[in-house]
Motif scaffolding. Structure first.
Motif, short mmCIF file in Angstrom:
data_model
loop_
_atom_site.label_atom_id
_atom_site.label_comp_id
_atom_site.label_asym_id
_atom_site.label_seq_id
_atom_site.Cartn_x
_atom_site.Cartn_y
_atom_site.Cartn_z
N ASP A 19 0.88 -1.17 0.00
CA ASP A 19 0.00 0.00 0.00
C ASP A 19 0.92 1.22 0.00
OD1 ASP A 19 -1.72 2.05 0.43
OD2 ASP A 19 -2.75 1.14 2.13
N MET A 20 0.97 1.93 -1.13
CA MET A 20 1.94 3.02 -1.30
C MET A 20 1.53 4.30 -0.56
SD MET A 20 4.47 1.96 -3.06
CE MET A 20 5.34 2.68 -4.45
N THR A 21 0.28 4.38 -0.09
CA THR A 21 -0.21 5.59 0.60
C THR A 21 -1.15 5.14 1.72
OG1 THR A 21 -1.99 5.71 -1.04
CG2 THR A 21 -0.09 7.13 -1.44
N GLY A 23 -2.29 6.39 4.57
CA GLY A 23 -3.32 7.33 5.03
C GLY A 23 -3.92 6.93 6.36
N ASN A 24 -5.23 6.69 6.39
CA ASN A 24 -5.89 6.28 7.63
C ASN A 24 -5.95 4.77 7.80
OD1 ASN A 24 -6.40 8.88 8.62
ND2 ASN A 24 -8.15 9.09 7.24
N GLY A 25 -5.34 4.04 6.87
CA GLY A 25 -5.17 2.60 7.04
C GLY A 25 -6.29 1.73 6.51
N PHE A 40 3.57 2.50 2.96
CA PHE A 40 4.38 3.72 2.99
C PHE A 40 3.49 4.93 3.26
CE2 PHE A 40 6.82 0.84 0.40
CZ PHE A 40 8.15 1.15 0.68
N ASP A 41 4.01 5.89 4.01
CA ASP A 41 3.39 7.23 4.08
C ASP A 41 4.42 8.20 4.65
OD1 ASP A 41 0.09 8.02 3.97
OD2 ASP A 41 1.52 9.56 4.65
N ILE A 42 4.38 9.43 4.15
CA ILE A 42 5.35 10.43 4.62
C ILE A 42 4.87 11.15 5.88
CG2 ILE A 42 6.55 10.93 2.44
CD1 ILE A 42 4.57 13.27 2.05
N GLN A 43 3.61 10.94 6.29
CA GLN A 43 3.10 11.66 7.46
C GLN A 43 3.07 10.74 8.69
OE1 GLN A 43 -0.09 14.61 7.07
NE2 GLN A 43 -0.53 13.71 5.07
N ASP A 44 3.65 11.24 9.80
CA ASP A 44 3.63 10.47 11.06
C ASP A 44 2.19 10.10 11.43
OD1 ASP A 44 6.24 11.14 11.07
OD2 ASP A 44 6.16 12.49 12.81
N LEU A 69 -4.02 7.89 -4.41
CA LEU A 69 -3.31 9.17 -4.36
C LEU A 69 -4.13 10.27 -3.66
CD1 LEU A 69 -1.85 9.09 -7.98
CD2 LEU A 69 -0.65 8.54 -5.84
N GLY A 70 -3.52 11.43 -3.52
CA GLY A 70 -4.24 12.58 -2.96
C GLY A 70 -3.79 12.92 -1.56
N TYR A 71 -4.71 13.51 -0.79
CA TYR A 71 -4.36 13.92 0.57
C TYR A 71 -5.09 13.07 1.59
CZ TYR A 71 -8.60 16.60 -0.42
OH TYR A 71 -9.85 16.97 -0.81
N LEU A 72 -4.57 13.12 2.81
CA LEU A 72 -5.12 12.31 3.91
C LEU A 72 -6.54 12.78 4.23
CD1 LEU A 72 -4.37 10.23 6.17
CD2 LEU A 72 -3.63 12.16 7.53
N1 SAM Z 1 -5.06 4.57 1.54
C1 SAM Z 1 -5.53 5.58 2.48
C2 SAM Z 1 -6.68 5.08 3.32
O1 SAM Z 1 -7.17 3.96 3.11
O2 SAM Z 1 -7.08 5.83 4.22
C3 SAM Z 1 -5.79 6.89 1.81
C4 SAM Z 1 -4.53 7.53 1.27
S1 SAM Z 1 -4.58 9.27 1.17
C5 SAM Z 1 -5.71 9.49 -0.18
C6 SAM Z 1 -3.02 9.69 0.48
C7 SAM Z 1 -1.84 9.56 1.45
O3 SAM Z 1 -0.65 9.65 0.66
C8 SAM Z 1 -1.73 10.63 2.52
O4 SAM Z 1 -1.81 10.05 3.80
C9 SAM Z 1 -0.35 11.26 2.27
O5 SAM Z 1 0.36 11.58 3.45
C10 SAM Z 1 0.36 10.15 1.52
N2 SAM Z 1 1.54 10.59 0.73
C11 SAM Z 1 1.74 11.76 0.10
N3 SAM Z 1 2.94 11.76 -0.53
C12 SAM Z 1 3.51 10.55 -0.28
C13 SAM Z 1 4.74 9.93 -0.65
N4 SAM Z 1 5.62 10.56 -1.41
N5 SAM Z 1 4.99 8.69 -0.19
C14 SAM Z 1 4.09 8.02 0.57
N6 SAM Z 1 2.91 8.55 0.96
C15 SAM Z 1 2.61 9.79 0.52
#
Ligand code: SAM
Length: 250
Positions: free
Chosen positions: A96-98, A100-102, A118-122, A168-171
């Motif tokens: 899972d490359m992003t 987010g809230n899991g 992976f995620d860049i936000q703590d 993709l996108g924001y949290l």
């Molecule tokens: N999959 C998540 C879920 O089920 O809740 C939703 C993901 S959310 C739309 C996108 C996430 O991508 C954000 O949490 C953001 O911090 C993360 N993000 C942004 N740039 C990133 C990067 N370069 N590497 C990994 N995560 C990244």
């Protein structure tokens, strides 16, 4: 608010396409419903409206045929789940490359051997750990680092990953200024190919905010230029809705 609409009423199409903002659920009923015609109309309904009907199975089947699977709440993430469920087994490693809230991580952990995230936000890593703990899930490993690093961090799993998901996108409910970015997303997609097993898949959900559109543009340009095969799944003809691409590693 929920309303009932009779398919046979002369103003059915007009009403269901132009719903007031406060209507979140529509129960569609009526005799002799023509499923093809109903689905043509439903394609134009706002994507945050839930459609209920006693012909739901036929509606879903029709949307499946059109590559526009919608399910009950007509989210493109239903298609993501369907493709994941059909392709991942309990012997498979997935990413899972992003996280987010899991939510996606939790879903993937239940159908795979192990999910790497992976995620860049703590806060995203913490939210995901919490969700997984609450659900007694332990077959995961999370990295608080950009997903571009996939091929460094998971080097020992090279050619052994069945599916890589980018949502993709924001949290959701988080800092909307922190979003995935076209440069890092493109690098991450490029670096993902060497990680895939022979019949592996990359799934990418693109969103229609300005940076999301740029992400889609650069990724699709890269795939087209390199003649890499992919399928696009949309659940509405509206170009300003989230959509999914699936890349096959044949
Ligand atoms: N999959 C998540 C879920 O089920 O809740 C939703 C993901 S959310 C739309 C996108 C996430 O991508 C954000 O949490 C953001 O911090 C993360 N993000 C942004 N740039 C990133 C990067 N370069 N590497 C990994 N995560 C990244």
């Amino acid at each position: 608010m929920e309303i009932n609409l009779d398919y046979n009423n002369i103003d059915f199409k007009d009403k269901i396409i132009n719903l007031p903002k406060n209507i979140k659920t529509v129960n569609v009923y009526g005799d002799n419903i023509n499923i093809t015609n109903l689905c043509n109309i439903l394609e134009n309904v706002k994507s945050n409206v839930e459609i209920k009907s006693n012909r739901q199975k036929e509606i879903d089947d029709e949307f499946l045929k059109r590559n526009t699977y919608q399910g009950f709440n007509r989210s493109i993430l239903n298609m993501v789940k369907k493709i994941c469920s059909e392709n991942i087994t309990k012997n498979d490693y997935v990413v899972d490359m992003t996280v987010g809230n899991g939510n996606d991580t939790l879903f993937l952990s239940n159908i795979s051997k192990k999910v790497f995230g992976f995620d860049i936000q703590d806060v995203a890593i913490e939210n995901t750990k919490k969700l997984l703990r609450e659900n007694n899930v332990y077959n995961y490993e999370l990295f608080n680092i950009s997903h571009e690093k996939i091929n460094d961090v998971l080097k020992e799993y090279e050619k052994n990953i069945k599916l890589i998901l980018f949502n993709l996108g924001y949290l959701p409910c988080g800092d909307k200024s922190i979003t995935t970015n076209h440069k890092t997303t493109l690098n991450a997609v490029k670096n993902s190919f060497s990680m895939l097993s022979s019949n592996g898949l990359i799934l990418i959900v693109f969103y229609p905010h300005p940076e999301g559109k740029t992400e889609a543009q650069v990724v699709l340009e890269y795939l087209n230029k390199n003649k890499l095969k992919y399928t696009i799944y949309k659940n509405t003809p509206n170009m300003d809705a989230p959509y999914l691409i699936v890349i096959n590693n044949y």
